[in-house]
Design a protein around this motif. Structure first.
Motif, PDB file in Angstrom:
ATOM      1  N   ILE A   1       0.683  -1.177   0.009  1.00 23.00           N
ATOM      2  CA  ILE A   1       0.042   0.071   0.028  1.00 23.00           C
ATOM      3  C   ILE A   1       0.864   1.014  -0.074  1.00 23.00           C
ATOM      4  O   ILE A   1       0.532   2.258  -0.364  1.00 23.00           O
ATOM      5  CB  ILE A   1      -0.942  -0.242   1.084  1.00 23.00           C
ATOM      6  N   CYS A   2       2.090   0.929   0.687  1.00 21.89           N
ATOM      7  CA  CYS A   2       2.869   2.033   0.514  1.00 21.89           C
ATOM      8  C   CYS A   2       3.338   3.298  -0.969  1.00 21.89           C
ATOM      9  O   CYS A   2       3.374   3.514  -0.871  1.00 21.89           O
ATOM     10  CB  CYS A   2       4.216   2.203   1.411  1.00 21.89           C
TER      11      CYS A   2
ATOM     12  N   GLN B   1       2.491   5.417   6.248  1.00 21.11           N
ATOM     13  CA  GLN B   1       2.973   5.601   7.642  1.00 21.11           C
ATOM     14  C   GLN B   1       3.359   3.949   7.965  1.00 21.11           C
ATOM     15  O   GLN B   1       1.668   3.411   8.051  1.00 21.11           O
ATOM     16  CB  GLN B   1       3.706   6.908   8.137  1.00 21.11           C
ATOM     17  N   ARG B   2       3.736   3.355   8.878  1.00 20.65           N
ATOM     18  CA  ARG B   2       3.246   2.606   9.523  1.00 20.65           C
ATOM     19  C   ARG B   2       3.799   2.805  10.935  1.00 20.65           C
ATOM     20  O   ARG B   2       3.898   4.295  10.993  1.00 20.65           O
ATOM     21  CB  ARG B   2       4.719   1.361   9.684  1.00 20.65           C
ATOM     22  N   LYS B   3       2.185   3.046  11.930  1.00 19.59           N
ATOM     23  CA  LYS B   3       3.031   3.437  13.285  1.00 19.59           C
ATOM     24  C   LYS B   3       3.245   2.449  13.928  1.00 19.59           C
ATOM     25  O   LYS B   3       2.083   1.327  14.803  1.00 19.59           O
ATOM     26  CB  LYS B   3       1.070   3.782  13.679  1.00 19.59           C
ATOM     27  N   LYS B   4       3.857   1.970  15.198  1.00 23.31           N
ATOM     28  CA  LYS B   4       4.556   1.375  15.753  1.00 23.31           C
ATOM     29  C   LYS B   4       2.618   0.196  16.786  1.00 23.31           C
ATOM     30  O   LYS B   4       2.891   0.999  17.695  1.00 23.31           O
ATOM     31  CB  LYS B   4       5.301   1.645  16.505  1.00 23.31           C
ATOM     32  N   GLY B   5       2.626  -0.662  16.492  1.00 26.72           N
ATOM     33  CA  GLY B   5       1.520  -1.169  17.438  1.00 26.72           C
ATOM     34  C   GLY B   5       0.238  -0.784  17.173  1.00 26.72           C
ATOM     35  O   GLY B   5      -1.242  -1.767  17.752  1.00 26.72           O
ATOM     36  N   TYR B   6      -0.214  -0.280  15.418  1.00 31.55           N
ATOM     37  CA  TYR B   6      -0.949  -0.099  15.365  1.00 31.55           C
ATOM     38  C   TYR B   6      -0.995  -0.613  13.228  1.00 31.55           C
ATOM     39  O   TYR B   6      -0.305   0.252  13.262  1.00 31.55           O
ATOM     40  CB  TYR B   6      -1.651   1.357  15.263  1.00 31.55           C
ATOM     41  N   PRO B   7      -1.348  -1.452  13.406  1.00 31.24           N
ATOM     42  CA  PRO B   7      -0.974  -2.548  11.813  1.00 31.24           C
ATOM     43  C   PRO B   7      -2.151  -1.867  11.276  1.00 31.24           C
ATOM     44  O   PRO B   7      -3.268  -0.548  11.249  1.00 31.24           O
ATOM     45  CB  PRO B   7      -1.458  -4.258  12.166  1.00 31.24           C
ATOM     46  N   GLY B   8      -1.779  -1.516  10.135  1.00 34.36           N
ATOM     47  CA  GLY B   8      -2.000  -0.276   8.850  1.00 34.36           C
ATOM     48  C   GLY B   8      -1.105   0.545   8.535  1.00 34.36           C
ATOM     49  O   GLY B   8      -0.183   0.034   8.217  1.00 34.36           O
ATOM     50  N   VAL B   9      -2.031   1.021   7.106  1.00 34.04           N
ATOM     51  CA  VAL B   9      -0.955   1.960   6.810  1.00 34.04           C
ATOM     52  C   VAL B   9      -1.622   3.709   6.696  1.00 34.04           C
ATOM     53  O   VAL B   9      -2.847   3.936   7.195  1.00 34.04           O
ATOM     54  CB  VAL B   9      -1.108   2.309   5.240  1.00 34.04           C
TER      55      VAL B   9
END
Length: 247
Positions: A122-123, A134-142
């Motif tokens: 997706i990125c 961007q990735r957010k640590k602890g929160y899968p997804g974009v």
């Protein structure tokens, strides 16, 4: 648009569909998972949109559905439980949903590595629109800063994946206001249309997603257009299925 894998290379089959009911699509996935386990088919993608639907994953936090189910159904929303990991999320027209049916060991991926792969796919697509996913640590997804643009939630049955990702192209974002999306009250949701101030053609985004899968998995993809699901599929529901990752 069909492109067949050459010279015995690892292949990927993509079904590019129109709108399909969520529960029908889930039965289709389960049928494909069973066939992938037995080696009847190669790795497969389903690309489609759903009618307005709220789906609840394995976290089962029904308090994150902010209105009574009967009321939401009266407003035209379907509400479904499912066997992916994670909390509640929304699917609807204008959101591109991708269900990869893949055998992880063939790609040398762990479940977490597979989630990271989906995020990268997706990125790479967002980069085509000069957006930095961007990735957010602890929160899968974009994410685009604190705005979630793509949800990811997967299931795995004996090493074969199902469920997948949901990219907001141009959905009605007000429909997310009926839930706490993925249980994350402090973050917002966004879409390509909101970020770009125009809506990309869904057909183009589908092509970009397929191309990104090809590049990231180093495969050739055969594409079938408008392959619609019919009834009578086998729904495997064995004890060896598990849910991992979050939406």
């Amino acid at each position: 648009m069909d492109r067949v894998a050459e010279g015995g290379e690892k292949g990927l089959r993509a079904y590019v569909c129109q709108e399909l009911d969520y529960e029908i699509a889930l039965r289709w996935q389960k049928d494909l998972v069973a066939k992938r386990k037995s080696g009847e088919i190669e790795d497969t993608l389903i690309l489609l949109e759903h009618p307005p639907t709220y789906t609840m994953g394995s976290d089962q936090k029904w308090e994150h559905l902010l209105y009574p189910q009967d009321f939401l159904r009266s407003q035209g929303f379907s509400i479904c439980k499912c066997d992916r990991g994670g909390d509640i999320t929304y699917h609807g027209p204008g959101q591109l949903v991708v269900y990869p049916i893949t055998r992880l060991r063939d790609s040398g991926l762990t479940p977490i590595g597979y989630v990271r792969l989906l995020e990268q796919i997706i990125c790479d697509v967002l980069a085509m629109y000069n957006l930095e996913g961007q990735r957010k640590k602890g929160y899968p997804g974009v994410w685009l800063e604190d705005r979630k643009i793509c949800a990811i939630g997967i299931g795995i049955s004996r090493g074969v994946t199902f469920h997948g990702l949901a990219l907001n192209v141009n959905p009605d974002l007000t429909h997310f206001q009926n839930i706490v999306p993925c249980g994350l009250a402090k973050f917002g949701v966004t879409s390509l249309a909101r970020e770009l101030e125009f809506s990309p053609e869904m057909s183009i985004v589908k092509q970009q997603i397929i191309a990104s899968f090809e590049r990231n998995l180093n495969v050739k993809c055969s594409v079938s257009i408008d392959q619609r699901m019919s009834g009578g599929v086998h729904h495997e529901n064995g004890s060896e299925e598990k849910s991992v990752a979050l939406s």
